[in-house]
Design an enzyme around this catalytic site. Structure first.
Site, short mmCIF file in Angstrom:
data_model
loop_
_atom_site.label_atom_id
_atom_site.label_comp_id
_atom_site.label_asym_id
_atom_site.label_seq_id
_atom_site.Cartn_x
_atom_site.Cartn_y
_atom_site.Cartn_z
N LYS A 1 0.99 4.11 -2.86
CA LYS A 1 0.61 5.49 -2.53
C LYS A 1 1.78 6.46 -2.74
O LYS A 1 1.57 7.61 -3.12
CB LYS A 1 0.08 5.56 -1.10
CG LYS A 1 -1.25 4.81 -0.90
CD LYS A 1 -2.35 5.39 -1.76
CE LYS A 1 -3.70 4.74 -1.52
NZ LYS A 1 -4.75 5.29 -2.39
N TYR B 1 0.84 -1.21 0.00
CA TYR B 1 0.00 0.00 0.00
C TYR B 1 0.88 1.26 0.00
O TYR B 1 0.64 2.20 -0.76
CB TYR B 1 -0.90 -0.05 1.24
CG TYR B 1 -1.92 1.06 1.36
CD1 TYR B 1 -3.11 1.02 0.62
CD2 TYR B 1 -1.74 2.12 2.23
CE1 TYR B 1 -4.06 2.02 0.75
CE2 TYR B 1 -2.68 3.12 2.37
CZ TYR B 1 -3.85 3.07 1.63
OH TYR B 1 -4.79 4.06 1.77
P1 NAD Z 1 -13.33 2.21 0.95
O1 NAD Z 1 -12.84 0.81 0.98
O2 NAD Z 1 -14.42 2.60 1.87
O3 NAD Z 1 -13.72 2.64 -0.53
C1 NAD Z 1 -12.95 2.27 -1.64
C2 NAD Z 1 -13.88 2.16 -2.82
O4 NAD Z 1 -13.11 1.79 -3.97
C3 NAD Z 1 -14.93 1.06 -2.62
O5 NAD Z 1 -16.20 1.56 -3.00
C4 NAD Z 1 -14.48 -0.05 -3.56
O6 NAD Z 1 -15.53 -0.83 -4.05
C5 NAD Z 1 -13.82 0.78 -4.66
N1 NAD Z 1 -12.91 -0.02 -5.47
C6 NAD Z 1 -11.95 -0.87 -5.04
N2 NAD Z 1 -11.33 -1.45 -6.08
C7 NAD Z 1 -11.92 -0.94 -7.20
C8 NAD Z 1 -11.71 -1.14 -8.58
N3 NAD Z 1 -10.77 -1.99 -9.03
N4 NAD Z 1 -12.48 -0.46 -9.47
C9 NAD Z 1 -13.44 0.40 -9.04
N5 NAD Z 1 -13.68 0.63 -7.73
C10 NAD Z 1 -12.93 -0.03 -6.83
O7 NAD Z 1 -12.04 3.12 1.21
P2 NAD Z 1 -11.92 4.67 1.59
O8 NAD Z 1 -11.42 4.73 2.97
O9 NAD Z 1 -13.10 5.43 1.18
O10 NAD Z 1 -10.67 5.03 0.65
C11 NAD Z 1 -10.79 5.75 -0.56
C12 NAD Z 1 -9.40 6.14 -1.02
O11 NAD Z 1 -8.77 6.92 -0.01
C13 NAD Z 1 -8.47 4.95 -1.27
O12 NAD Z 1 -7.63 5.23 -2.37
C14 NAD Z 1 -7.67 4.88 0.01
O13 NAD Z 1 -6.44 4.25 -0.17
C15 NAD Z 1 -7.52 6.34 0.34
N6 NAD Z 1 -7.22 6.61 1.74
C16 NAD Z 1 -8.08 6.22 2.74
C17 NAD Z 1 -7.74 6.50 4.06
C18 NAD Z 1 -8.63 6.12 5.22
O14 NAD Z 1 -8.19 6.27 6.36
N7 NAD Z 1 -9.84 5.67 5.01
C19 NAD Z 1 -6.56 7.18 4.34
C20 NAD Z 1 -5.72 7.56 3.31
C21 NAD Z 1 -6.08 7.28 2.01
#
Ligand code: NAD
Length: 249
Positions: A161, A157
């Site tokens: 990132k 990851y």
């Molecule tokens: P989440 O798991 O709630 O949502 C991720 C979404 O991406 C889901 O709806 C999933 O179905 C979709 N997805 C996954 N693979 C896919 C694909 N191949 N094609 C289309 N859709 C796909 O996660 P989140 O927390 O909302 O994270 C969203 C983004 O933010 C991600 O890139 C994550 O790495 C990043 N992020 C999250 C956090 C956190 O603390 N939640 C922190 C830093 C970065």
């Protein structure tokens, strides 16, 4: 960009979490939102229903696994054939498979790199000719504080990132002459399902390390994305950190 009114915005992985909050934030101000989803059709349709009632009457859901290059291309092409243009691409879709290096298989590595890094290239590559022809566009790549600081059990990851940040800077350089800005947003720990899935003890340890003493909200990330799109015409190649001060020490 000044206004979101009628802007065609594609948000990948928008069915829930941060993606959903971004779609809501942009749709509320009149953007024409494309809600991309891979498997969660119901969640995507629920969001489209909400958007149509709340400022984005033309919102649509488009299925596509963006980690598959032809499907990422199809998402952009369907957007163009539906709306005739694309103004904003928000690469948000992401997964994590957390294991210490000792236990991390090559499959675990490949899968996360494929979804969290390669998909960002696939969508940008597909949208590029349209942005260049229009001579305008905004690309927002959702990275993570983990790409900046690393994290135990998240080598795949963190690599993806961090890769997004280098990709963002390079794309910003190459697209500036087409009046397209490319920026990364690096959230810290945000209270979504991804965060809730972390074991309670580990969560407590994380919260203890955040100077502001809490996880962020998806809406706080969404507002930063909005800022870059609406007020960020002279910002490109940057990483905007939304992490409660996590990476200050
Ligand atoms: P989440 O798991 O709630 O949502 C991720 C979404 O991406 C889901 O709806 C999933 O179905 C979709 N997805 C996954 N693979 C896919 C694909 N191949 N094609 C289309 N859709 C796909 O996660 P989140 O927390 O909302 O994270 C969203 C983004 O933010 C991600 O890139 C994550 O790495 C990043 N992020 C999250 C956090 C956190 O603390 N939640 C922190 C830093 C970065």
């Amino acid at each position: 960009m000044g206004t979101l009114k009628d802007a065609v915005v594609v948000v990948t992985g928008a069915g829930r979490g941060i993606g959903r909050a971004i779609a809501e934030e942009l749709g509320r101000e009149g953007a024409r939102v494309v809600v991309n989803y891979s498997k969660s059709k119901e969640a995507a349709e629920d969001l489209v229903g909400w958007l149509r009632e709340n400022g984005s009457p033309e919102a649509v859901a488009i299925q596509g696994d963006v980690s598959h290059a032809p499907q990422a291309g199809k998402l952009i092409e369907e957007t163009i054939s539906h709306f005739g243009r694309i103004d904003v691409l928000v690469n948000n879709a992401g997964i994590n498979i957390d294991r210490s290096l000792k236990n991390l298989s090559t499959e675990d590595w490949d899968k996360v790199i494929q979804v969290d890094l390669n998909s960002y290239f696939y969508t940008v590559k597909a949208a590029l000719p349209h942005f260049m022809q229009q001579k305008s566009g905004k690309i927002i790549n959702i990275s993570s504080v983990i790409g900046q600081m690393g994290n135990f059990g998240q080598a795949n990851y963190a690599a993806a990132k961090a890769g997004i940040i280098g990709f963002t800077k390079t794309a910003a350089l190459e697209l500036a002459r087409s009046n397209v800005t490319v920026n990364a947003v690096c959230p810290g720990f945000i209270a979504t399902e991804m965060f809730q899935a972390i074991p309670e003890k580990a969560k407590e340890a994380i919260l203890a390390r955040i100077p502001l003493g809490r996880a962020g909200t998806p809406q706080e990330v969404a507002r930063a994305v909005r800022y870059l799109i609406v007020d960020g015409d002279y910002i490109t190649g940057e990483s905007l950190n939304i992490n409660g001060g996590l990476y200050l020490q």
